[in-house]
Design a protein around this motif. Structure first.
Motif, short mmCIF file in Angstrom:
data_model
loop_
_atom_site.label_atom_id
_atom_site.label_comp_id
_atom_site.label_asym_id
_atom_site.label_seq_id
_atom_site.Cartn_x
_atom_site.Cartn_y
_atom_site.Cartn_z
N GLN A 427 0.84 -1.20 0.00
CA GLN A 427 0.00 0.00 0.00
C GLN A 427 0.88 1.26 0.00
N THR A 475 -1.29 7.41 2.59
CA THR A 475 -1.95 6.91 1.38
C THR A 475 -3.37 7.45 1.23
N ASN A 480 -5.81 -1.24 3.03
CA ASN A 480 -6.57 -1.88 1.95
C ASN A 480 -5.70 -2.94 1.28
N TYR A 483 -4.08 -3.52 -2.72
CA TYR A 483 -2.81 -3.09 -3.32
C TYR A 483 -1.77 -4.21 -3.28
#
Lengths: 501, 501
Positions: A427, A475, A480, A483
Motif C-alpha cells: 500500500q 496513502t 486496503n 494493493y
C-alpha cells in the motif's frame, strides 16, 4: 502531577539502563557467547529481570503512571502518547500474577531446548506435552486480559498489532485465499524458471564483500551500527545510534545472504531513521511488528527483487563472481530471484507463496485457541492445510509443524503480522509510485531517495503513530489489501507472461 | 548476624548482576561497538553505576557488612575471607565523597581522549594540565585513605598489591638496578641476534590458524570461552565459565600475535582454573594484579620462549609458513624470539629489558607523589631515566612519556606489579623445576602438566589466598627476587654465550 512525572522519569531512566544491559547480553548470546556460560547467564538475567520488576511493579511507580494517565490531557503530545503506551502495557502486566509469569518464563526456557530436540529428531510427540502447557498458559493469559470488547484469540492478535483482531484478519486472509491460492496454482503449473546457478559454490569471503557493498547501497552508516554472523539473521539495537544486523552465509546458496542482508538492513534503516528525540522513551523504535516487517519486506522484495535495482547492481555482482555468473544475463538473474515454488519451509518461501504459509499458521492458532483443538491433532491439520493452500505434501514434522521456533517461544498471534507487513508495504509502494520515479529511485547508485521518502512518511514518527494513522496519512485511505494483491499479480503475471490475467 | 548475612547475600546477588552487565558492555565496547553509540552508552553506564552505589552504599548494606566483619570469627573460612575483602574495599570507598568520585570519573573519561590526541600529535603540553588534575586527585585520594601505617605513595602501591609498599619495591628495584642494568649493557654491546625473518609478510588468516593451534596446546576449552580481535590484546570474563581473550594481528610481525596470544591465554588459564565455588563471590578470579601478571608471563616467557616448547611446536609453525621459514632453523627461531634490544616502548620490550622500563615509571611516580615534581618537569626526567637504565635516547614524547594509557586512566601504583609478576613467576618456576621434568612438561603435545601444577599450587585458590601466602606455601620461603635474577642471567648468558658470568 509534577511529583508523579519526576517519579516516572527517574524510574524510566533506571529501566532504560536495564533494557540497555539486556539488549547487549542477548546480542552476545545470539552472536558469540560460549555455550558453557549460559547457565550462569540465565541466573544473572533472572536477577536483572527481578530488579526491573521491583521498579516497574512498585506501588509508587504504578501510581505515578496512573496519575499521569488520568491527567494525560495536560501533558505534551509526545509525553501523552508515551504515558498511554506505558500505562496500557503496565495495566496488562499487573493483571498477571508475578509468580505465574516467572513460572511461564521458566517453562519457555525449557521449551526451546525440547523443541530443538524434537525438530532435530522429527519427534512431535516429544514437543506436544510442553506445547500443551504453553497453550494452557496462553488461555490463562487470555482470561486475565479479556475485556468487554476483546475476547479469545483477539487478545493475542491485538497484543502484536493493536486494532487488528479476527475480524480484520479474517477479511484479509479470506481475500488472499480467494485470489492468491488459484493464482499460485496457475503459476506453479507452468514451466519452472531456472535458478540452478544460485546453488553453485560462492566464496563466503566474496559474499561478505557484497554484503558490505549492499550496506553502502542502502546508506547504512557504520558509525552507528555493525554487521556480524549468526545462525539466524536478525536486527537488534538500542535507539537510533546503535543498530546491528546479522547475516548467515551459505557457500552453496548465493541468494540467501543477499536477501537476508537487504531484509535486515530494511529493519535497521527504520530504526536508524526514527527521530532521535524518541530515544530513551517508550516510543523509541518502529511502531509495531507488522510495520517493522513491512519495511524489511519493502526493501527485500519491492526494491531488492525489482528489475531497476538489479539493472544497477547486477554487473557488480556478476563481476565479483565472474566464473559462476559470466554467462548469466540480467534477465536470467531477475527471473531466478523471483522464481515461484511450492515449498515446505516458510523462511525459504518466495514472495508470492509466503502469505499462504502464514495462512496455515493463522488457521491453526485459531483452532487451538478458539476450538480447543488437541495438540495431538495439530500435525494432521498442518499437513491438510499445506495441501489445501499450497498443494504440497508434508513428508515429516521437522519440515512441517516443527519448523518454526515461535510457538515454543510462546508467540501466538505473531505470525499474521508477517503477512500484514507485506500488505502495508504494497500500500505504501502504491503511493510511492505516485510521488517518485521508481526506476530512478530503485536504480540509483544508492537508495537515498527511497530512504528519504520512507523516513518522511513512516520512519521519523517512531512509535508515536500507529500503522493505521500512518497509512491514512500517507496513502489517504484505510488499510486496503487490494494493493498487495495487485502488486503481486501484476509483478508475477509479467514475469510468468500470463496474458489473460 | 543471620539477618546481616541475608541482607549481604541479597545485595551481593544484585551487585553481581550489575557487574555481569558491565562486563559485557565493556567487552562490547572494546571489541566491536560502533563509535557512534558511545555517547548514549556512557549515559547508560552512569545510570547502572549509580544504581550499584545505591545498593552498596546504603546504610542497611554497610551495616550488614560491618556486623559480619565484626563477627567474622564466627563465619566459615571462605565467607570470612570474602567479608574481610568486601569490608576493606567498602571502607575505603566510603571515605571518598561520592560527588568527588563522580567528578573524578568524568575527568578520566575526558582524559583518555586528550591523552590519545596528545600522543598522536606528540604534544605533551596538551596532556599536562589534565595529568596535573589527575595527580591532584591521587593526592586527595591518598589523604582520604592514609592510615598510621600507610602513607603517601604506599597507599596507592598497597591498593594494587596488598602488603607491597615503597620499602619492598625499593629493595626489589634496587637489586634489579644493581644487577640487571650492567647485565643488559653487556649484552646489548654484543653482536645483535638476527630476527629479520619475523618482519616478513605473514598471512593473517594463517596467524589466526596458529592462534587456534596455541589454544589447543594450552588446553583452552572453547566451550567456556572465545577469542576475538581488538586494538590492544586483553583478557576478560565472568567467573570460571566465561573467559575471553583478544588478539591483534600484524601482517609484518609474526611474533606479536603468537606471544600476546600465549600471554592472554595465561591470564585465561588462571581464571578458568579457579575453583568454581568462588564464582559469584568477592573471591572470584585471580588474587592480585601481580599474581595475574605472573601467570600470563609464566606462560608467555618461561614456557613460551623456552627451547623445549618450540622443539615441539616450531615444526608446525614452520610448515604453516613454509615459504618464509623453510630455511630458518629451530635455533635461529629460538634466538630471534629471545633477542635483547634497548627499545623505547614498554609493551614491545623483551623479557630482559622489560623491568627496566618499569623502573623508570616507578621512579617517576615516586617523584610525582612524594617529591611533588611538577608535571612540566616529567618528560625531562623520563628521558634521563631511559638514558640511565637503558642507555637510550628518547626522540620524542610520543615514544616517551606519552606511550602508556595508565596515567591518563588514573592508574598510579599499577606499573610496579608488572615487574613483580615476572619475579613471582620465576620463584614459582624455581620450585616447579624441582617437581616436574621441564623438558617433558614444556615440550609435550599440550601444556596439561604445566596447567595442572599451576592449578594445584596457585589457580584453584582464586582470591582466597594472597600472593605472599601462595609463595610461602608453594616455595617454602617468602618472596625472593633472587630467583628472577638467576633465571634471567642464566637464560640470557646461555643464549648470548657469556662464559664469564
Amino acid at each position: 502531577m509534577e511529583n508523579a512525572l519526576e517519579i516516572y522519569q527517574k524510574a524510566r531512566k533506571k529501566l532504560n539502563a536495564f533494557h540497555y544491559a539486556m539488549y547487549l547480553i542477548s546480542w552476545d548470546s545470539e552472536t558469540e557467547a560460549p555455550v558453557g556460560c549460559l547457565e550462569e547467564r540465565s541466573k544473572q538475567i533472572g536477577e536483572l529481570v527481578s530488579m526491573m520488576l521491583e521498579i516497574s511493579h512498585c506501588k509508587e511507580y504504578v501510581e505515578a503512571v496512573k496519575t499521569l494517565y488520568d491527567k494525560k490531557e495536560e501533558l505534551t503530545t509526545d509525553l501523552k502518547l508515551e504515558i498511554v503506551k506505558v500505562w496500557e502495557e503496565l495495566e496488562k502486566e499487573l493483571k498477571i500474577p508475578e509468580a505465574e509469569l516467572i513460572e511461564y518464563e521458566m517453562l519457555l526456557a525449557k521449551a526451546n531446548n525440547i523443541w530443538c530436540e524434537a525438530k532435530l529428531n522429527n519427534n512431535y510427540a516429544l514437543f506436544a506435552p510442553v506445547l500443551a502447557q504453553i497453550i494452557n498458559w496462553q488461555k490463562k493469559y487470555i482470561q486475565y486480559l479479556e475485556t468487554d470488547t476483546l475476547k479469545g484469540y483477539d487478545v493475542l492478535l491485538n497484543d502484536y498489532e493493536k486494532g487488528f483482531t479476527k475480524k480484520e484478519y479474517d477479511e484479509f486472509f479470506d481475500l488472499l485465499k480467494k485470489e492468491l491460492v488459484p493464482f499460485v496454482k496457475k503459476i506453479t503449473s507452468l514451466k519452472p524458471l531456472d535458478d540452478s546457478f544460485v546453488y553453485k559454490k560462492y566464496s563466503i569471503d566474496k559474499q561478505k564483500e557484497f554484503a558490505h557493498y549492499l550496506m553502502d547501497v542502502m546508506c547504512f552508516d557504520k558509525k552507528f551500527g555493525l554487521t556480524k554472523e549468526s545462525e539466524h539473521p536478525f536486527t537488534s539495537g538500542y535507539g537510533t545510534t546503535d543498530v546491528r544486523v546479522t547475516c548467515h552465509y551459505y557457500e552453496n546458496l548465493l541468494t540467501s545472504s543477499i536477501f537476508s542482508m537487504i531484509h535486515e538492513l530494511g529493519h535497521a534503516t527504520y530504526e536508524r531513521q526514527c527521530d532521535s528525540k524518541y530515544d530513551d522513551t517508550a516510543l523509541s523504535g518502529g511502531t509495531t511488528m507488522a510495520m517493522h516487517e513491512s519495511q524489511s519486506r519493502f526493501y527485500e522484495n519491492i526494491v531488492g527483487r525489482s528489475y531497476p535495482f538489479w539493472s544497477k547492481h547486477y554487473p557488480v555482482l556478476q563481476q565479483l563472481f565472474f566464473e559462476n555468473l559470466h554467462d548469466v544475463e540480467l534477465d536470467d538473474f531477475y527471473h531466478a530471484i523471483n522464481k515461484i515454488e511450492k515449498t515446505l519451509i516458510r523462511t525459504e518461501a518466495d514472495e508470492l507463496t509466503y502469505p499462504l504459509h502464514i495462512m496455515v499458521r493463522y488457521d491453526i492458532e485459531k483452532a487451538i485457541i478458539e476450538s480447543n483443538l488437541d495438540v495431538h491433532a495439530l500435525p494432521k491439520l498442518w499437513n491438510k492445510l499445506y495441501q489445501d493452500y499450497l498443494g504440497i505434501e508434508v513428508p515429516n514434522d521437522t519440515k512441517g509443524i516443527l519448523q518454526d521456533v515461535h510457538w515454543a517461544g510462546g508467540s501466538f498471534g505473531y505470525f499474521p503480522t508477517y503477512a500484514l507487513g507485506s500488505a502495508y508495504a504494497a500500500q505504501l509502494y502504491h503511493q510511492m509510485k505516485k510521488e517518485l520515479n521508481i526506476d530512478e529511485a530503485f536504480g540509483a547508485d544508492d537508495l537515498s531517495k527511497v530512504n528519504a521518502w520512507l523516513k518522511e512518511k513512516v520512519h521519523k514518527y517512531a512509535g508515536s503513530k500507529s500503522p493505521k494513522e500512518i497509512l491514512l496519512m500517507v496513502t489517504h485511505e484505510e488499510f486496503n489489501p487490494k494493493y498487495y494483491l495487485e502488486y503481486l499479480k501484476e509483478k508475477y503475471s509479467k514475469i510468468y507472461q500470463l496474458t489473460n490475467e
